[in-house]
Motif scaffolding. Structure first.
Motif, PDB file in Angstrom:
ATOM      1  N   LYS A  77      36.687  84.489  65.266  1.00 12.91           N
ATOM      2  CA  LYS A  77      36.626  84.865  66.675  1.00 12.91           C
ATOM      3  C   LYS A  77      37.208  83.763  67.564  1.00 12.91           C
ATOM      4  CE  LYS A  77      34.630  88.764  65.983  1.00 12.91           C
ATOM      5  NZ  LYS A  77      35.390  89.977  66.243  1.00 12.91           N
ATOM      6  N   LYS A  78      37.965  84.197  68.581  1.00 10.52           N
ATOM      7  CA  LYS A  78      38.584  83.264  69.523  1.00 10.52           C
ATOM      8  C   LYS A  78      37.554  82.489  70.341  1.00 10.52           C
ATOM      9  CE  LYS A  78      42.926  85.656  70.444  1.00 10.52           C
ATOM     10  NZ  LYS A  78      43.723  86.339  71.470  1.00 10.52           N
ATOM     11  N   TRP A  79      36.375  83.072  70.528  1.00 15.71           N
ATOM     12  CA  TRP A  79      35.378  82.387  71.345  1.00 15.71           C
ATOM     13  C   TRP A  79      34.905  81.082  70.709  1.00 15.71           C
ATOM     14  CZ3 TRP A  79      31.016  81.925  68.520  1.00 15.71           C
ATOM     15  CH2 TRP A  79      30.624  82.960  67.673  1.00 15.71           C
ATOM     16  N   ALA A  80      35.303  80.821  69.460  1.00  7.92           N
ATOM     17  CA  ALA A  80      34.959  79.544  68.834  1.00  7.92           C
ATOM     18  C   ALA A  80      35.546  78.376  69.645  1.00  7.92           C
ATOM     19  CB  ALA A  80      35.459  79.498  67.391  1.00  7.92           C
ATOM     20  N   LEU A  81      36.743  78.557  70.197  1.00  5.62           N
ATOM     21  CA  LEU A  81      37.395  77.471  70.934  1.00  5.62           C
ATOM     22  C   LEU A  81      36.577  76.991  72.132  1.00  5.62           C
ATOM     23  CD1 LEU A  81      39.656  75.490  71.514  1.00  5.62           C
ATOM     24  CD2 LEU A  81      40.910  77.358  72.628  1.00  5.62           C
ATOM     25  N   PRO A  82      36.196  77.855  73.080  1.00  6.55           N
ATOM     26  CA  PRO A  82      35.427  77.315  74.215  1.00  6.55           C
ATOM     27  C   PRO A  82      34.068  76.757  73.798  1.00  6.55           C
ATOM     28  CG  PRO A  82      35.608  79.715  74.362  1.00  6.55           C
ATOM     29  CD  PRO A  82      36.517  79.274  73.263  1.00  6.55           C
TER      30      PRO A  82
ATOM     31  N   MET B 243      29.542  55.971  62.815  1.00  8.68           N
ATOM     32  CA  MET B 243      29.060  57.347  62.645  1.00  8.68           C
ATOM     33  C   MET B 243      29.417  58.196  63.864  1.00  8.68           C
ATOM     34  SD  MET B 243      27.764  59.370  60.614  1.00  8.68           S
ATOM     35  CE  MET B 243      27.157  61.026  60.671  1.00  8.68           C
ATOM     36  N   GLN B 244      29.225  57.659  65.044  1.00  4.23           N
ATOM     37  CA  GLN B 244      29.559  58.414  66.255  1.00  4.23           C
ATOM     38  C   GLN B 244      31.063  58.620  66.373  1.00  4.23           C
ATOM     39  OE1 GLN B 244      26.440  59.914  66.834  1.00  4.23           O
ATOM     40  NE2 GLN B 244      27.637  60.183  68.681  1.00  4.23           N
ATOM     41  N   ALA B 245      31.851  57.672  65.873  1.00  5.27           N
ATOM     42  CA  ALA B 245      33.309  57.850  65.872  1.00  5.27           C
ATOM     43  C   ALA B 245      33.696  58.997  64.945  1.00  5.27           C
ATOM     44  CB  ALA B 245      34.006  56.560  65.451  1.00  5.27           C
ATOM     45  N   VAL B 246      33.011  59.099  63.807  1.00  7.59           N
ATOM     46  CA  VAL B 246      33.267  60.207  62.877  1.00  7.59           C
ATOM     47  C   VAL B 246      32.871  61.530  63.543  1.00  7.59           C
ATOM     48  CG1 VAL B 246      32.554  61.254  60.682  1.00  7.59           C
ATOM     49  CG2 VAL B 246      33.076  58.818  60.793  1.00  7.59           C
ATOM     50  N   VAL B 247      31.718  61.556  64.198  1.00  8.57           N
ATOM     51  CA  VAL B 247      31.273  62.767  64.898  1.00  8.57           C
ATOM     52  C   VAL B 247      32.293  63.177  65.955  1.00  8.57           C
ATOM     53  CG1 VAL B 247      29.506  63.663  66.491  1.00  8.57           C
ATOM     54  CG2 VAL B 247      28.811  62.397  64.442  1.00  8.57           C
ATOM     55  N   LEU B 248      32.792  62.214  66.710  1.00 11.84           N
ATOM     56  CA  LEU B 248      33.798  62.499  67.738  1.00 11.84           C
ATOM     57  C   LEU B 248      35.082  63.030  67.103  1.00 11.84           C
ATOM     58  CD1 LEU B 248      34.650  62.400  70.732  1.00 11.84           C
ATOM     59  CD2 LEU B 248      35.328  60.016  70.348  1.00 11.84           C
ATOM     60  N   ALA B 249      35.508  62.409  66.017  1.00  9.54           N
ATOM     61  CA  ALA B 249      36.730  62.857  65.333  1.00  9.54           C
ATOM     62  C   ALA B 249      36.578  64.279  64.802  1.00  9.54           C
ATOM     63  CB  ALA B 249      37.083  61.896  64.198  1.00  9.54           C
ATOM     64  N   VAL B 250      35.425  64.598  64.241  1.00 12.29           N
ATOM     65  CA  VAL B 250      35.186  65.958  63.745  1.00 12.29           C
ATOM     66  C   VAL B 250      35.193  66.936  64.917  1.00 12.29           C
ATOM     67  CG1 VAL B 250      33.486  67.495  62.657  1.00 12.29           C
ATOM     68  CG2 VAL B 250      33.995  65.261  61.633  1.00 12.29           C
ATOM     69  N   GLY B 251      34.550  66.562  66.017  1.00 18.29           N
ATOM     70  CA  GLY B 251      34.541  67.430  67.199  1.00 18.29           C
ATOM     71  C   GLY B 251      35.938  67.722  67.711  1.00 18.29           C
ATOM     72  N   ILE B 252      36.771  66.696  67.788  1.00 22.68           N
ATOM     73  CA  ILE B 252      38.162  66.883  68.214  1.00 22.68           C
ATOM     74  C   ILE B 252      38.904  67.756  67.207  1.00 22.68           C
ATOM     75  CG2 ILE B 252      40.375  65.703  68.571  1.00 22.68           C
ATOM     76  CD1 ILE B 252      38.675  63.302  69.668  1.00 22.68           C
TER      77      ILE B 252
ATOM     78  N   LEU C  37      41.502  72.725  65.404  1.00 26.48           N
ATOM     79  CA  LEU C  37      41.556  73.778  64.389  1.00 26.48           C
ATOM     80  C   LEU C  37      41.410  75.158  65.019  1.00 26.48           C
ATOM     81  CD1 LEU C  37      41.670  74.675  61.416  1.00 26.48           C
ATOM     82  CD2 LEU C  37      39.172  74.397  61.362  1.00 26.48           C
ATOM     83  N   SER C  38      40.492  75.294  65.954  1.00 27.40           N
ATOM     84  CA  SER C  38      40.316  76.603  66.584  1.00 27.40           C
ATOM     85  C   SER C  38      41.536  76.964  67.437  1.00 27.40           C
ATOM     86  CB  SER C  38      39.011  76.662  67.389  1.00 27.40           C
ATOM     87  OG  SER C  38      38.948  75.646  68.353  1.00 27.40           O
ATOM     88  N   ARG C  39      42.151  75.978  68.074  1.00 24.95           N
ATOM     89  CA  ARG C  39      43.397  76.240  68.820  1.00 24.95           C
ATOM     90  C   ARG C  39      44.500  76.700  67.885  1.00 24.95           C
ATOM     91  NH1 ARG C  39      45.144  71.531  72.650  1.00 24.95           N
ATOM     92  NH2 ARG C  39      46.822  73.007  72.936  1.00 24.95           N
TER      93      ARG C  39
ATOM     94  N   CYS D 285      47.959  80.831  65.486  1.00 22.35           N
ATOM     95  CA  CYS D 285      48.482  81.459  64.251  1.00 22.35           C
ATOM     96  C   CYS D 285      47.971  82.879  64.043  1.00 22.35           C
ATOM     97  CB  CYS D 285      48.107  80.596  63.045  1.00 22.35           C
ATOM     98  SG  CYS D 285      48.941  79.006  63.002  1.00 22.35           S
ATOM     99  N   GLY D 286      47.109  83.337  64.945  1.00 25.48           N
ATOM    100  CA  GLY D 286      46.595  84.699  64.818  1.00 25.48           C
ATOM    101  C   GLY D 286      45.467  84.843  63.801  1.00 25.48           C
ATOM    102  N   TRP D 287      44.868  83.727  63.406  1.00 23.86           N
ATOM    103  CA  TRP D 287      43.746  83.791  62.461  1.00 23.86           C
ATOM    104  C   TRP D 287      42.446  84.156  63.153  1.00 23.86           C
ATOM    105  CZ3 TRP D 287      45.069  78.209  60.564  1.00 23.86           C
ATOM    106  CH2 TRP D 287      46.285  78.232  59.894  1.00 23.86           C
TER     107      TRP D 287
END
Length: 139
Positions: A76-81, A114-123, A128-130, A135-137
């Motif tokens: 679902k596209k709503w994953a992005l927001p 650890m917080q840097a890893v959390v931030l990197a995963v969040g970004i 990924l959702s963008r 790509c139409g996934w």
């Protein structure tokens, strides 16, 4: 359009990662005064310095991350927001922890990493959702 197999694998990993964040958040909230007294002095000071809005931002980060991961699994596209809100929660949480509560000194370098890893995963999940939308996934 067919979604690549790796996309679903990453979405499952993202959900597991964010569910662990939810568990950690609830565990943190359930710490009793006796539990806090057993922590090292620096961690006790960090807990005492936490601001309510920073705790709320943590909740937004972990629950938004879990919900966004479910959105990825459902394609679902709503994953992005939702991931954008989660990332905002991570950033606000980090500001509360490292800027206002002096978490760098109190929690030490492991917490920073650890917080840097959390931030990197969040970004990464926002990107990924963008990509999934482009790509139409995700629909």
């Amino acid at each position: 359009m067919n979604t690549p197999a790796w996309f679903k694998f990453v979405a499952v990993l993202a959900l597991l990662w964010n569910l662990l964040g939810c568990i950690a958040f609830f565990s943190d909230l359930r710490l009793s005064p006796e539990d806090l007294a057993k922590l090292p002095e620096a961690q006790q000071a960090l807990y005492a310095a936490r601001l309510g809005w920073a705790v709320a931002a943590t909740a937004m980060a972990v629950f938004g991350g879990a919900l966004g991961s479910i959105g990825l699994l459902l394609r679902k596209k709503w994953a992005l927001p939702v991931f954008v809100l989660s990332l905002l929660g991570i950033i606000v949480q980090d500001m509360g922890l490292f800027v206002l509560a002096d978490g760098l000194r109190l929690a030490g370098p492991v917490a920073v990493v650890m917080q840097a890893v959390v931030l990197a995963v969040g970004i990464g999940l926002v990107l990924l959702s963008r990509k999934g939308i482009a790509c139409g996934w995700l629909s």
